[in-house]
Design a protein around this motif. Structure first.
Motif, short mmCIF file in Angstrom:
data_model
loop_
_atom_site.label_atom_id
_atom_site.label_comp_id
_atom_site.label_asym_id
_atom_site.label_seq_id
_atom_site.Cartn_x
_atom_site.Cartn_y
_atom_site.Cartn_z
N CYS A 59 0.79 -1.01 0.06
CA CYS A 59 -0.01 0.08 0.10
C CYS A 59 1.11 1.26 0.15
CB CYS A 59 -0.94 0.14 1.25
SG CYS A 59 -2.11 -1.40 1.21
N GLU A 60 2.07 1.04 0.73
CA GLU A 60 2.79 2.19 0.51
C GLU A 60 3.81 2.54 -0.70
OE1 GLU A 60 6.19 4.39 3.38
OE2 GLU A 60 6.19 2.46 3.35
N LEU A 61 4.18 1.37 -0.88
CA LEU A 61 5.63 1.16 -1.97
C LEU A 61 4.79 0.75 -3.35
CD1 LEU A 61 8.58 0.34 0.11
CD2 LEU A 61 7.76 2.70 -0.54
N GLY A 62 3.73 0.23 -3.37
CA GLY A 62 3.14 -0.39 -4.71
C GLY A 62 3.19 0.69 -5.62
N MET A 63 2.67 2.02 -5.21
CA MET A 63 2.61 3.05 -6.02
C MET A 63 3.41 4.16 -5.34
SD MET A 63 -0.77 3.58 -7.99
CE MET A 63 -2.06 4.16 -6.88
N GLY A 64 4.16 3.78 -4.47
CA GLY A 64 5.09 4.90 -3.95
C GLY A 64 6.18 5.48 -4.72
N ALA A 65 6.53 5.02 -5.80
CA ALA A 65 7.25 5.47 -7.02
C ALA A 65 6.39 5.78 -8.08
CB ALA A 65 8.13 4.22 -7.47
N VAL A 66 5.39 5.09 -8.57
CA VAL A 66 4.43 5.73 -9.63
C VAL A 66 3.89 6.88 -9.40
CG1 VAL A 66 2.68 4.93 -11.07
CG2 VAL A 66 4.10 3.32 -10.13
N VAL A 67 3.14 7.21 -8.22
CA VAL A 67 2.40 8.28 -7.72
C VAL A 67 3.43 9.42 -7.81
CG1 VAL A 67 1.06 9.55 -5.87
CG2 VAL A 67 0.61 7.31 -6.53
N PRO A 68 4.50 9.49 -7.05
CA PRO A 68 5.47 10.59 -7.22
C PRO A 68 6.12 10.97 -8.64
CG PRO A 68 6.11 9.54 -5.42
CD PRO A 68 4.86 8.69 -6.19
N ALA A 69 6.22 9.68 -9.40
CA ALA A 69 6.54 10.12 -10.76
C ALA A 69 5.53 10.83 -11.44
CB ALA A 69 7.20 8.70 -11.40
N SER A 70 4.14 10.58 -11.18
CA SER A 70 3.27 11.14 -11.94
C SER A 70 3.06 12.73 -11.64
CB SER A 70 1.77 10.33 -11.83
OG SER A 70 2.00 9.07 -12.29
N LEU A 71 3.44 13.06 -10.21
CA LEU A 71 3.38 14.20 -9.70
C LEU A 71 4.46 15.05 -10.07
CD1 LEU A 71 1.92 13.30 -6.23
CD2 LEU A 71 0.70 14.74 -7.74
N TYR A 72 5.57 14.82 -10.33
CA TYR A 72 6.68 15.77 -10.65
C TYR A 72 6.36 16.71 -11.62
CZ TYR A 72 9.52 12.24 -8.23
OH TYR A 72 10.25 11.33 -7.15
N LYS A 73 5.81 16.54 -12.73
CA LYS A 73 5.80 17.56 -13.61
C LYS A 73 4.59 18.37 -13.28
CE LYS A 73 5.03 18.13 -19.01
NZ LYS A 73 4.85 17.64 -20.06
N PRO A 74 3.30 18.07 -12.90
CA PRO A 74 2.16 18.98 -12.64
C PRO A 74 2.77 19.93 -11.22
CG PRO A 74 1.81 16.77 -12.32
CD PRO A 74 2.89 16.60 -12.83
N LEU A 75 3.73 19.26 -10.35
CA LEU A 75 3.92 20.07 -9.25
C LEU A 75 5.11 21.29 -9.98
CD1 LEU A 75 4.80 17.45 -6.54
CD2 LEU A 75 2.95 19.44 -6.33
N ALA A 76 5.84 21.12 -10.75
CA ALA A 76 6.73 21.82 -11.46
C ALA A 76 6.05 22.87 -12.21
CB ALA A 76 7.61 21.09 -12.60
N GLU A 77 4.99 22.63 -12.99
CA GLU A 77 4.12 23.41 -13.54
C GLU A 77 2.95 24.34 -12.77
OE1 GLU A 77 2.66 20.90 -16.65
OE2 GLU A 77 4.61 20.88 -17.80
N ASN A 78 2.98 23.90 -11.54
CA ASN A 78 1.89 24.34 -10.51
C ASN A 78 0.38 24.11 -11.10
OD1 ASN A 78 0.92 25.26 -8.19
ND2 ASN A 78 0.80 27.35 -9.18
N ASN A 79 0.45 22.72 -11.66
CA ASN A 79 -1.13 22.48 -12.28
C ASN A 79 -2.01 21.81 -11.39
OD1 ASN A 79 -3.33 21.34 -13.80
ND2 ASN A 79 -1.80 20.97 -15.60
N GLN A 80 -2.66 22.75 -10.59
CA GLN A 80 -3.48 22.28 -9.39
C GLN A 80 -4.79 21.24 -9.96
OE1 GLN A 80 -2.91 22.72 -6.21
NE2 GLN A 80 -1.29 24.14 -6.85
#
Length: 507
Positions: A59-80
């Motif tokens: 539950c923690e690490l199954g998507m613990g890499a996939v979710v952050p990998a998906s978030l890097y770009k929208p966080l960098a672009e501030n895409n809420q």
């Protein structure tokens, strides 16, 4: 690297180190009291149950890499909107996983007690599984999405602070309960209540600092390769739990307890090394999102050198000192002699060192989102471990499962290193082999140079004295070897250390 990224990296690294040091200290204290007050069989039972329930870490690490990998770009672009849709998708996914985990726990309660029925009755074991599962479920399931959001946004230090406080509180209260004569069930139940507080505080922080729209609707799945990430982590979880499960099925609870005590020490050193990588995944993911290829290569090469050098130093020292430490740690326990297994200690130290050396390659592969491409090797790793361990456990016991772990981890680190060089960061293979040569020479010289020191000790004070001498000698030699192979990195690291000492002394 801009100033804000440096600040976040320092905060994440510092709090990660603090958390890992506390984890090591608390990890030594609690099992010691369980061994003293409840015995090796109960400690082995708790360790075995925890390993079986460790699959909940999916539950923690199954998507613990996939979710952050998906978030890097929208966080960098501030895409809420994109950030909100990823968080909502992750929460829905975890609800589904939570149902599967509850089914798994129910199955474990029904069937696991039969494995240890010669030592504990059904009610004792089944109720303990239920109680321990609450604690692990609380740590790995509730609020995990918010934890991953903080990780991706380079604010993982918030999670480390919350985890550190609850960890210390749990250790203090658990030790008090044990000394006051409470049962192992009561101790673990109170632990569960304490760990439930973790997601509560993370939820408050995220809702205060992020403008998430949890009612957002989306058409296309915002988290790509989620199932590939799950498959990879399922394979990783099997790899982590294989040794204990095989010992539970084909050996004794005493061997499970011995394994657990050694793994506590060696894995604590791994946690210390890993703490230095806190924030690196988010930093590298941010660089990839911004397409900063030249800076990425420079950061990776230094990251690789730091991980190889520290791993070699720390695990050479660990391999030399772990058996004397266990000798002191188990003093006063009735079956203390069964815990002295030098061959197992040596092989496991090398195996976990290989896992640490794998880290820089794995961090970049995951930050780049290459889950599907590397999925096959992630599955092969535990398969190799299981096959070798099952074959060898009957003849070699603890050493047999350690050999299986070592072979599988060597395979994985070689695969990831070459995959990275061919597909993400295009650097020559010669640089990797040069690093392995420096590691090997350092380890050989360190072991040879301290072989004359008597490490048979009977107290923590004596052990600390020997540890200081060995660490000093090995540290000097490791620096010397790296000045020969990596003069630029070694000298700059020494200067940075000296400058920090001068600034600290001047305050």
């Amino acid at each position: 690297m801009n100033e804000m990224r440096k600040i976040y990296l320092r905060r994440n690294t510092l709090m990660s180190i603090v958390f890992e040091i506390l984890t090591i200290i608390c990890g030594f204290i609690l099992p010691r009291y369980i061994l003293l007050y409840f015995g090796s069989d109960t400690n082995g039972l708790v360790s075995s149950i925890s390993q079986f329930l460790g699959f909940i870490s999916l539950c923690e690490l199954g998507m613990g890499a996939v979710v952050p990998a998906s978030l890097y770009k929208p966080l960098a672009e501030n895409n809420q909107n994109k950030i909100s849709s990823i968080v909502v998708s992750a929460q829905r996914f975890y609800r589904f996983i939570g149902i599967l985990m509850l089914i798994y726990i129910a199955a474990l309660i029904a069937f696991y007690p039969n494995l240890v029925k010669d030592s504990f009755n059904f009610t004792f074991t089944a109720s303990l599984i239920g109680i321990v599962s609450i604690s692990i479920f609380a740590q790995y399931f509730f609020g995990i999405t918010y934890s991953l959001l903080l990780k991706a946004d380079q604010k993982q230090y918030i999670s480390f602070i919350v985890n550190s406080v609850t960890l210390v509180l749990n250790t203090l209260i658990s030790v008090a309960l044990i000394k006051w004569g409470y049962s192992i069930h009561t101790v673990k139940l109170v632990s569960a209540i304490i760990f439930v507080a973790r997601p509560f505080f993370l939820t408050i922080y995220v809702k205060k600092h992020y403008a998430l729209n949890l009612e957002i609707k989306y058409k296309d799945e915002p988290i790509k390769q989620k199932w590939n990430g799950i498959a990879q982590h399922l394979a990783s979880t099997v790899q982590e739990k294989t040794d204990t499960i095989i010992l539970t099925l084909f050996s004794t609870l005493l061997n499970v307890s011995v394994y657990g005590v050694y793994f506590m020490v060696i894995n604590g050193m791994r946690g210390l090394v890993y703490s230095l990588t806190a924030g690196m995944s988010a930093l590298i993911g941010n660089m990839l999102a911004r397409n900063e290829k030249k800076e990425l290569v420079a950061v990776f090469e230094k990251f690789e050198w730091v991980m190889h050098t520290l791993t070699t130093l720390i695990f050479t020292i660990t391999g030399l000192l772990v058996v004397p430490f266990i000798q002191v740690y188990t003093n006063g326990i009735s079956d203390a002699n069964d815990y002295i297994v030098p061959g197992f200690a040596l092989i496991m130290s090398i195996a976990i060192a290989a896992r640490c050396i794998q880290m820089p390659y794995n961090v970049v592969v995951q930050a780049a989102g290459h889950f599907k491409e590397t999925q096959a090797s992630a599955i092969i790793e535990p398969v190799v471990n299981i096959m070798i361990s099952v074959i060898m456990v009957f003849k070699f016991g603890l050493v047999g499962v350690a050999i299986g772990t070592l072979v599988s981890m060597i395979y994985r680190v070689l695969y990831l290193a070459f995959y990275l060089m061919k597909n993400i960061i295009y650097i020559k293979a010669g640089s990797f082999f040069k690093q392995l040569l420096a590691d090997s020479m350092s380890a050989f010289i360190m072991v040879f140079s301290v072989s004359f020191i008597n490490i048979n000790v009977d107290s923590y004070i004596k052990w600390i004295g020997v540890a200081i001498v060995i660490t000093f000698i090995c540290g000097i030699e490791c620096i010397g070897i790296n000045i020969i192979f990596y003069k630029k990195y070694a000298i700059s690291s020494i200067n940075l250390f000296i400058n920090k000492l001068i600034r600290t002394g001047g305050r």
